[in-house]
Write a protein that holds these residues in place. Structure first.
Motif, short mmCIF file in Angstrom:
data_model
loop_
_atom_site.label_atom_id
_atom_site.label_comp_id
_atom_site.label_asym_id
_atom_site.label_seq_id
_atom_site.Cartn_x
_atom_site.Cartn_y
_atom_site.Cartn_z
N LYS A 47 0.82 -1.21 0.00
CA LYS A 47 0.00 0.00 0.00
C LYS A 47 0.86 1.27 0.00
CE LYS A 47 -0.65 -0.09 5.05
NZ LYS A 47 -1.66 -0.25 6.13
N ALA A 48 2.16 1.10 0.22
CA ALA A 48 3.06 2.26 0.22
C ALA A 48 3.72 2.49 -1.14
CB ALA A 48 4.14 2.07 1.28
N VAL A 49 3.47 1.62 -2.12
CA VAL A 49 4.19 1.72 -3.38
C VAL A 49 3.89 3.03 -4.11
CG1 VAL A 49 4.50 0.72 -5.68
CG2 VAL A 49 4.45 -0.77 -3.68
N ARG A 50 2.61 3.36 -4.27
CA ARG A 50 2.29 4.60 -5.00
C ARG A 50 2.73 5.85 -4.25
NH1 ARG A 50 -0.66 4.46 -9.58
NH2 ARG A 50 -1.57 6.51 -9.27
N PRO A 51 2.50 5.94 -2.93
CA PRO A 51 3.03 7.10 -2.21
C PRO A 51 4.55 7.19 -2.29
CG PRO A 51 1.37 5.99 -0.89
CD PRO A 51 1.63 5.12 -2.08
N ALA A 52 5.23 6.04 -2.24
CA ALA A 52 6.69 6.04 -2.35
C ALA A 52 7.13 6.61 -3.68
CB ALA A 52 7.23 4.61 -2.18
N LEU A 53 6.40 6.27 -4.74
CA LEU A 53 6.74 6.82 -6.06
C LEU A 53 6.39 8.31 -6.14
CD1 LEU A 53 5.79 3.86 -8.41
CD2 LEU A 53 8.06 4.76 -7.91
N GLY A 54 5.46 8.75 -5.31
CA GLY A 54 5.21 10.19 -5.23
C GLY A 54 6.46 10.93 -4.77
N VAL A 55 7.17 10.35 -3.80
CA VAL A 55 8.42 10.93 -3.33
C VAL A 55 9.45 10.93 -4.46
CG1 VAL A 55 10.33 10.68 -1.69
CG2 VAL A 55 7.98 10.26 -0.94
N GLU A 56 9.50 9.84 -5.23
CA GLU A 56 10.48 9.74 -6.31
C GLU A 56 10.17 10.72 -7.44
OE1 GLU A 56 13.86 7.94 -8.34
OE2 GLU A 56 13.22 8.34 -6.28
#
Length: 323
Positions: free
Chosen positions: A59-68
């Motif tokens: 569930k953190a994959v899309r938010p993590a890519l927001g950081v990237e």
């Protein structure tokens, strides 16, 4: 669990993201810069921080890519300000298209970053966005400080550390904090993650300063001595300016004020001054201090030991890099 699983999850999701289609001149540069690769260090840290506390790290994959995406937005705009011709060995966006397109595409990337963060569960979303907005502003503050330093010769060590903390380290800290937030960790735990990332981030930048002078060109990935050639206010130069006296200071000042010079000769001469002053050793001490603080922060995190070890081992590999 292997870091490769997190890498694969990020890559799969990255390929599925729709930044937009029309006009292509706006969106093609985004797809281009995101395709250039990089370590993906920040989103990986977000996933590892989430995994510390829950099996549902996906569930953190899309938010993590927001950081990237945000990180790459800052790179796109930094390249414009620096008039850099290359990014990761390829033409920068403003070179491949033009400056105005790079500005506008970067603006859309910032919007995309927020859109990706909106996938966070509603009970955690407000705090995550508040912290992200503060972090994004701090990155800009750090960039402005770095620009201000270009015309100053009296930059102090404290000012420099504060600049790199803002420009570089706060986003690393946020990436780890975000993972904790998504997983539902308490405020004290997310603070330890954030401060750990901050301290590791400062150590990274100091090490980058050091490698620019003393790194192996085959491993470093860019021109060794580039900071010396450009008179960039790095930790090493700031310390040398504060410590040099007499004939050593006269020689350093002469090299810093020359408008025409042989690049290799300047790099060799300034490096020799650093050697005389023991700047390399002093920088290594500072680097190790910040890395030690970061790992001490991580050790304070109350999580499953095997999972915490995974995060620490991954971070140690980053710390020990030579490029």
């Amino acid at each position: 669990m292997s870091p490769a699983i997190f890498v694969d999850a990020l890559q799969d999701e990255l390929q599925s993201i729709q930044y937009g289609q029309d006009p292509p001149e706006l969106y093609d540069p985004i797809r281009y810069i995101m395709s250039l690769g990089g370590k993906r260090m920040r989103p990986l840290l977000t996933l590892m921080a989430t995994y510390l506390f829950t099996d549902d790290w996906q569930k953190a994959v899309r938010p993590a890519l927001g950081v990237e995406v945000f990180h790459n937005f800052t790179l796109m705009h930094d390249d414009i300000m620096d008039q850099a011709p290359l990014r990761r060995g390829n033409p920068t966006v403003h070179e491949k298209w033009n400056g105005n397109t790079a500005i506008l595409s970067g603006d859309v990337m910032l919007v995309n970053a927020y859109q990706l963060l909106l996938s966070i569960e509603s009970d955690k979303l407000k705090l995550a966005l508040e912290r992200f907005s503060r972090t994004a502003a701090e990155v800009c503050e750090g960039q402005q400080m770095d620009m201000n330093f270009e015309t100053r010769w009296n930059v102090t060590e404290a000012e420099y550390i504060d600049m790199i903390r803002l420009k570089t380290s706060v986003l690393l800290g946020y990436a780890l904090e975000l993972g904790g937030l998504i997983a539902g960790a308490d405020a004290e735990t997310t603070r330890h993650l954030y401060e750990g990332g901050m301290n590791i981030g400062v150590g990274f930048q100091l090490k980058d300063d050091l490698l620019d002078v003393y790194g192996d060109p085959a491993k470093f990935g860019k021109q060794v001595g580039g900071d010396i050639i450009a008179n960039k206010k790095t930790f090493l130069l700031i310390e040398a300016l504060q410590q040099a006296q007499g004939s050593i200071r006269d020689e350093l000042t002469a090299w810093l004020t020359r408008t025409t010079f042989d690049k290799a000769e300047k790099v060799q001469a300034v490096t020799a001054i650093y050697d005389q002053l023991g700047i390399r050793q002093q920088t290594e001490v500072r680097i190790n201090e910040y890395f030690a603080r970061g790992f001490a922060n991580f050790n304070e995190v109350n999580a499953i030991p095997d999972r915490k070890d995974l995060l620490i081992q991954f971070t140690r590999q980053l710390v020990e890099r030579e490029s």
